[in-house]
Design an enzyme around this catalytic site. Structure first.
Site: not given
Ligand code: BGC
Length: 765
Positions: A287-291
Site C-alpha cells: 500500500t502507500d503510506y497508511t493507505a
C-alpha cells in the site's frame, strides 16, 4: 466495417499459462523453498511478513511513525522496513531479524529513491524532457548501485502516473502527460534498477507507483478523487504501469485515490482482475503510506473492515498502518478473509526476498566496502551533470542571446541564483542540499577569469510568510530576507546597470512541488514577477533561467525575457549543468513532456486532445466553436517543444499510400543540421486515425528518435508503422485498428509539424 478488434483479454493476457510443465527449474526451486518455509510458519508469523514499518528518521508523509519496531522484529511481526539508511543501521536491524526472530526470515529494506540516491539527478519530470532512454535507464542503474551500496534492496520508483494538471505538485515526480513516452520511461527505469539479475548485490527491486490513476486527481488537489471512463484509463493512464510490469517490476504500490468510487487500496478489479489476471503480474503489492487506514476517512468502515477489504482486493503488504497486523487474525476467525489469502500475500513477499537473494545471504546488501567507493563517485557526479544539462529545455532564444559569451560582465540575479537549498528538488530524501552546486558557483566555474560575475538576490522566492511556512516543512526552502522587497530590487537594478547581460534565476522553491504541494496559481510568485519587470526595463538582454517542478504560467515572463531556459530542479550538479547549457558547452536538446498553459483556466490542456465536432479553425476566434473568449486554445509552450542553438531541416518524406493489415511500413525522411552548432534533435512521429469507431485524438505520439548531427550533416531517419501503432481500445475495450485513412505528422514538437502525409490501412494483408 470489418471488426479487427480483439477483446482486451487476448492482448493484455500474459499470465494464464502456468502449467506445471512450463515452470522453469529456478521458479520450481523457489516455490519449494517458500512452501517449505511457510509450512513452519504460524499464522502470526505469516501476518508479520505483511507488515512494513518505518522507525522514523526518514520523511514521514503520513501522520504516524512506527513504534516498538525492535520488539516487533524480534517477534517476527515485521516483513520490511523503510526509512533506515546506511549499511551499519541496516545490518543492525537485519541482525535483529536473523538472530532474534524464530524463523530468521530476513527483512526487506526500502526507500524512496526517486531521482538518484545521494547523487541526486534532475527531478523525474526534468529527466523525461531528455527523451533519452539510455540516459534515463543509466540514471536508475546508478541510483541502484548507490542505494544498494548503502544497504537498500527495494526502491519506491518509478512513479509513472500520467498527469495533465500542473496544479498537482506530484507532476514533478512523473514523466508528464504522454502515455507512449511515459511507458518507454517506465520500462527503462525498471530495467535500470533491477538490472539483469535481481539477486546481484548492486541491483534493487523496483516498485511501480501509484497504482492507479493518481495523476488524475480532480482540480490537481493532492489525494483528491479521480473518476474517468474505462476507455480513458486503458488508453492513456494504465499503459505506463503495464509497461513497467512487462519490464519485470517486482512490486507495485497502491495509490491514495479512488478508482470507480472504490479506493485503489481496496479495489479488487484493479489489483486482482487487471493487475494479476489480465496483466500477469507475479510480484507483490504494497500500500502507500497508511493507505489502508485512510479508507476509514474515505468512509469504508473501521480498521478491521478496511484491512480485510485491502487483503481481499489483492494487497500483500501494509505500509505503516498496521491494520493487517492488528486485525487480520480476528477477520480470519470471523471468516471475513481466508487463510489462502494470507498465504498468497505472505508467499509473494517471501518470493521477493528469495529473488533478491536475501535467504542465501541476509547481508547481501551490507557490504561495508561498497559505500565509500560507490556513493558520490566521480562517474555518478559526471552523470548528474550531463543529465542536468540534458533535462534543460530552451523555451525562447531571441537574437540568439544564448549561448552566452565568456566575456564582459554578467549580472546574476534572483532568489535561486546563489541558493543551495533548492537545487535537488522534491523527493531527494537521501541527497544533501549542502553538497549541491549553486548556479552562481557553476557560472563562475565556467567563466573563470574571462568574465566578471556580479550578484544580487533581487527578490525573495515569495514574500508571503504564511505561504513560506507551509513550504518549509522539511527545512528552510523559502527564506525571507530582512530587507524590504524594494531594497532587494534596487540592489538588483544597480548590479544590472553595470552588466552587459542579465541572467535571472527565478522560479519555485523545491517543496513548492511534490507531495501535498498543489497550487491553484501556478505563476511565478509576485515578488519575482516584479523583479523581472524591473530588470526588463533596463533594456539589457534578459536571460531568464526558470527552476520549477511543474509547468508554470509564463505569459508575462515570455514577453519580458530575451531568452528563457527551463532547468527544472537540476540536482546535485545544478550550477555546472546549467552553466554548460548557458555557455554552449552543451547544446540544449530537451523537449517538454508537459504542456505549459497560458493560464490556469486552460487546465487541463494537453496535446493529444480530441477534435470535438466544432473545432476552432486556425485564425480568429469564431462563435459557436470550441474555444474561449479570453484566451487561445493552445498552450503557451506545447508538448514536445524545445529549441536548440542550431536549426534542423526536415524533408524528403517517403511513405507508402497503403498498408496491408499485417504489414509493416518503413517511413523515412531526411534530417539536416542547418545551423552552426552540433546538436541533437528529438524527431517526433505523430499519427491521427481519421476513420475510427470512437473519437480519436488530433494527434498521438507513436515514436521518436533523438539524433545527433554535426553542422551541415544529414541523416535519413526511419520509423516503422505497423498495426500495433494504429490500434486503440474501442468502446468494448477491445484492442485493434480500423481500416481507413491515417494522417502522419513528423515534427520538432507536437505543434511544429514539419512533414505530413497520409496512408490507408487496408482490411487485408
Ligand atoms: C508517497 C509515496 C512514497 C511513500 C513512502 C507516500 O506518502 O505517496 O510515493 O513512496 O509515502 O515514503
Amino acid at each position: 466495417m470489418k471488426n479487427l478488434f480483439f477483446p482486451v483479454l487476448t492482448t493484455w493476457i500474459v499470465g494464464l499459462l502456468p502449467l506445471q510443465a512450463q515452470i522453469p527449474a529456478a521458479t520450481a526451486k523457489m516455490n519449494a523453498f517458500v512452501s517449505g518455509l511457510m509450512s513452519r510458519m504460524t499464522l502470526e508469523e505469516k501476518i508479520g511478513q505483511l507488515n512494513l514499518l518505518t522507525p522514523g528518521g526518514g520523511v514521514a508523509t503520513g501522520a504516524v511513525v512506527s513504534s516498538d519496531v525492535e520488539t516487533k522484529i524480534s517477534k517476527g511481526q515485521v516483513g520490511g522496513l523503510f526509512g533506515v539508511i546506511g549499511v551499519e543501521k541496516i545490518r543492525k536491524a537485519q541482525n535483529l531479524a536473523i538472530s532474534k526472530s524464530r524463523l530468521k526470515i530476513p527483512l526487506l529494506f526500502g526507500s524512496d529513491v526517486i531521482h538518484g540516491y545521494k547523487t541526486t539527478f534532475p527531478i523525474p519530470l526534468g529527466l523525461s524532457c531528455s527523451w533519452d532512454m539510455a540516459m534515463i535507464e543509466h540514471s536508475a542503474r546508478l541510483a541502484a548501485i548507490e542505494a544498494s551500496a548503502d544497504g537498500l534492496c527495494w526502491v519506491y520508483s518509478p512513479m509513472v502516473d500520467i498527469a495533465r494538471d500542473p496544479r498537482w505538485g506530484r507532476v514533478a515526480e512523473g514523466s508528464g502527460e504522454d502515455t507512449y513516452l511515459g511507458s518507454k520511461i517506465a520500462a527503462a527505469m525498471v530495467r535500470g534498477y533491477q538490472g539483469e539479475q535481481l539477486s546481484a548485490n548492486n541491483t534493487v527491486m523496483a516498485c511501480v507507483k501509484h497504482f492507479a490513476l493518481y495523476g488524475a486527481a480532480e482540480a490537481g488537489r493532492d489525494y483528491n478523487t479521480t473518476d474517468m471512463s474505462r476507455i480513458r484509463m486503458y488508453e492513456y493512464y494504465l499503459p505506463p504501469y503495464k509497461a513497467a510490469i512487462d519490464a519485470g517490476a517486482g512490486s507495485v504500490m497502491t495509490s491514495f485515490n479512488e478508482v470507480d468510487g472504490i479506493p485503489a487500496t481496496a479495489n479488487k478489479w484493479l489489483m486482482t482482475d487487471l493487475l494479476r489476471q489480465q496483466w500477469g503480474f507475479k510480484g507483490f503489492v504494497v500500500t502507500d503510506y497508511t493507505a489502508i487506514n485512510e479508507m476509514m476517512a474515505h468512509g469504508l468502515g473501521n480498521l478491521q473492515t478496511v484491512s480485510a477489504l485491502a487483503l481481499n482486493a489483492g494487497v500483500d503488504m501494509d505500509m505503516v498502518g498496521e491494520g493487517f497486523l492488528t486485525t487480520l487474525p480476528s477477520s480470519l476467525q470471523q471468516h471475513k478473509i481466508t487463510l489462502r489469502q494470507i498465504d498468497d500475500a505472505c508467499r509473494r513477499i517471501l518470493e521477493a526476498k528469495y529473488k533478491l537473494g536475501l535467504f542465501e545471504d541476509p547481508y547481501r546488501y551490507c557490504d561495508d566496502t561498497r559505500a565509500s567507493r560507490e556513493i558520490l563517485s566521480a562517474d555518478k557526479k559526471q552523470a548528474a551533470r550531463e543529465l542536468g544539462a540534458r533535462a534543460c529545455v530552451l523555451l525562447k532564444n531571441n537574437q540568439q542571446a544564448l549561448p552566452l559569451k565568456k566575456s564582459g560582465t554578467i549580472a546574476l540575479i534572483g532568489p535561486l541564483a546563489n541558493n543551495r537549498h533548492n537545487m535537488l528538488g522534491t523527493w531527494a530524501i537521501s541527497g544533501d542540499p549542502q553538497a549541491a552546486v549553486p548556479i552562481m558557483e557553476g557560472i563562475k566555474n565556467a567563466v573563470g577569469n574571462s568574465a566578471k560575475v556580479l550578484y544580487a538576490r533581487g527578490a525573495n522566492i515569495s514574500d508571503d510568510s504564511v505561504f513560506a511556512k507551509k513550504v518549509n516543512v522539511f527545512g528552510e526552502r523559502i527564506d525571507i530576507a530582512p530587507e524590504p522587497a524594494e531594497q532587494l530590487r534596487a540592489e538588483a537594478l544597480e548590479v544590472a546597470g553595470k552588466a552587459d547581460v542579465i541572467v535571472a534565476v527565478v522560479g519555485e522553491a523545491s517543496e513548492m512541488t511534490g507531495e501535498a504541494a498543489s497550487r491553484s496559481d501556478i505563476g511565478l510568485p509576485g515578488s519575482q514577477q516584479q523583479l523581472l519587470q524591473a530588470l526588463a526595463k533596463t533594456g539589457k538582454p534578459l536571460i531568464v533561467v526558470l527552476m520549477s517542478g511543474r509547468p508554470l504560467t509564463l505569459t508575462t515572463e515570455n514577453e519580458l525575457a530575451t531568452a528563457m531556459l527551463q532547468v527544472w530542479f537540476p540536482g546535485l550538479e545544478a550550477g555546472n549543468a546549467v552553466a554548460d547549457v548557458l555557455f554552449g558547452n552543451y547544446n540544449p536538446s530537451g523537449k517538454l513532456t508537459m504542456s505549459f498553459p497560458r493560464n490556469v483556466g486552460q487546465i487541463p490542456v494537453y496535446y493529444n486532445h480530441k477534435n470535438t465536432g466544432r473545432p476552432q479553425p486556425d485564425g480568429p476566434t469564431e462563435k459557436f466553436r470550441s474555444n474561449y473568449l479570453d484566451v487561445a486554445n493552445d498552450p503557451l509552450f506545447p508538448f514536445g517543444y524545445g529549441l536548440s542553438y542550431t536549426t534542423f531541416k526536415y524533408d524528403n518524406l517517403k511513405l507508402q499510400a497503403t498498408l496491408g493489415l499485417n504489414e509493416k511500413m518503413d517511413l523515412s525522411f531526411t534530417l539536416t543540421n542547418t545551423g552552426n552548432y552540433a546538436g541533437e534533435e528529438v524527431v517526433q512521429l505523430y499519427l491521427r486515425d481519421m476513420e475510427a469507431t470512437i473519437a480519436r485524438p488530433v494527434k498521438e505520439l507513436k515514436d521518436f528518435k533523438k539524433v545527433l548531427l554535426q553542422p551541415g550533416e544529414s541523416k535519413t531517419i526511419h520509423f516503422t508503422i505497423d498495426r500495433e501503432k494504429l490500434s486503440y481500445f474501442n468502446s468494448n475495450l477491445q484492442w485493434g485498428a480500423d481500416p481507413g485513412m491515417f494522417d502522419i505528422m513528423i515534427g520538432s514538437s507536437s505543434a511544429d509539424i514539419r512533414l505530413k502525409g497520409s496512408f490507408e490501412l487496408k482490411a487485408k494483408s
